[in-house]
Design an enzyme around this catalytic site. Structure first.
Site, short mmCIF file in Angstrom:
data_model
loop_
_atom_site.label_atom_id
_atom_site.label_comp_id
_atom_site.label_asym_id
_atom_site.label_seq_id
_atom_site.Cartn_x
_atom_site.Cartn_y
_atom_site.Cartn_z
N ARG A 64 15.58 -31.78 8.55
CA ARG A 64 14.62 -30.90 8.76
C ARG A 64 13.47 -31.38 7.99
NH1 ARG A 64 15.36 -28.18 13.22
NH2 ARG A 64 17.19 -27.01 13.31
N GLU A 92 21.24 -23.97 24.49
CA GLU A 92 21.36 -24.47 23.27
C GLU A 92 22.65 -24.98 22.92
OE1 GLU A 92 18.86 -25.86 21.42
OE2 GLU A 92 17.25 -25.03 22.46
N GLU A 119 8.43 -14.55 13.90
CA GLU A 119 9.76 -15.31 14.34
C GLU A 119 10.87 -14.21 14.46
OE1 GLU A 119 12.58 -19.02 14.47
OE2 GLU A 119 11.94 -18.50 12.59
N GLU A 140 14.45 -35.25 23.01
CA GLU A 140 14.53 -36.62 22.74
C GLU A 140 14.41 -36.86 21.37
OE1 GLU A 140 10.05 -38.04 24.15
OE2 GLU A 140 11.87 -38.25 25.55
#
Length: 181
Positions: A64, A92, A119, A140
């Site tokens: 991350r 997902e 969010e 990707e």
């Protein structure tokens, strides 16, 4: 105006990105004063607590950039424009783990950082997992390692800060309660 409500006077978008938009709002406070708010607009996300038949939790490890480190999380991802939340979760789970689920259940939704972002994460429970023959490929630029662990191992990862995000810590608490039943 309600006791805790802020009225927007003006709003300016300062950045439109692939994942988020940023805006600055001038607001009128309940006491009559004004202030600025820097806000992040996000389309929302899903997270999946996937539990195998032998009571192991599926986790993914990935780097991350915002945290400048690798962390272990439950599978999750952004809701694409116009996409149904449950279909996002199914997609997902398959993209990140190679698994599908015969029993997909909505758990709950929650805000991640309500002080500056809108969010909302919609969490699902996936049970009766099966390996997908030709799983959909993820992004990707996404490099993921899949892990299966017991609830005790997951709790230890929280204590060691390998699991470092709120959605995953929440999911582990939920899984622990489920497995006690």
């Amino acid at each position: 105006m309600k006791r805790f409500e802020e009225k927007t006077i003006s709003s300016t978008t300062i950045y439109k990105g692939k994942i988020i938009d940023l805006r600055v709002e001038d607001v009128l406070l309940p006491d009559g004063k004004s202030a600025k708010r820097e806000l992040v607009d996000h389309p929302g996300a899903v997270a999946i607590l996937a539990i195998t038949d032998d009571k192991k939790i599926l986790l993914v490890e990935q780097y991350r950039k915002a945290l400048k480190r690798s962390i272990i999380e439950i599978p999750a991802g952004k809701i694409e424009s116009g996409e149904d939340k449950e279909l996002t979760a199914i997609r997902e789970l398959e993209e990140e783990t190679g698994y599908g689920s015969c029993k997909f259940t909505y758990m709950q939704s929650f805000a991640t950082s309500p002080g500056f972002a809108n969010e909302i994460v919609h969490m699902y429970l996936a049970r009766q997992l099966y390996k997908v023959e030709n799983p959909a490929q993820g992004d990707e630029d996404e490099f993921i390692r899949i892990l299966e662990c017991t609830i005790e191992e997951a709790e230890q990862m929280v204590l060691e800060e390998q699991i470092y995000d709120a959605k995953t810590a929440f999911a582990i608490l939920y899984a622990k309660k489920l497995m006690e039943c």
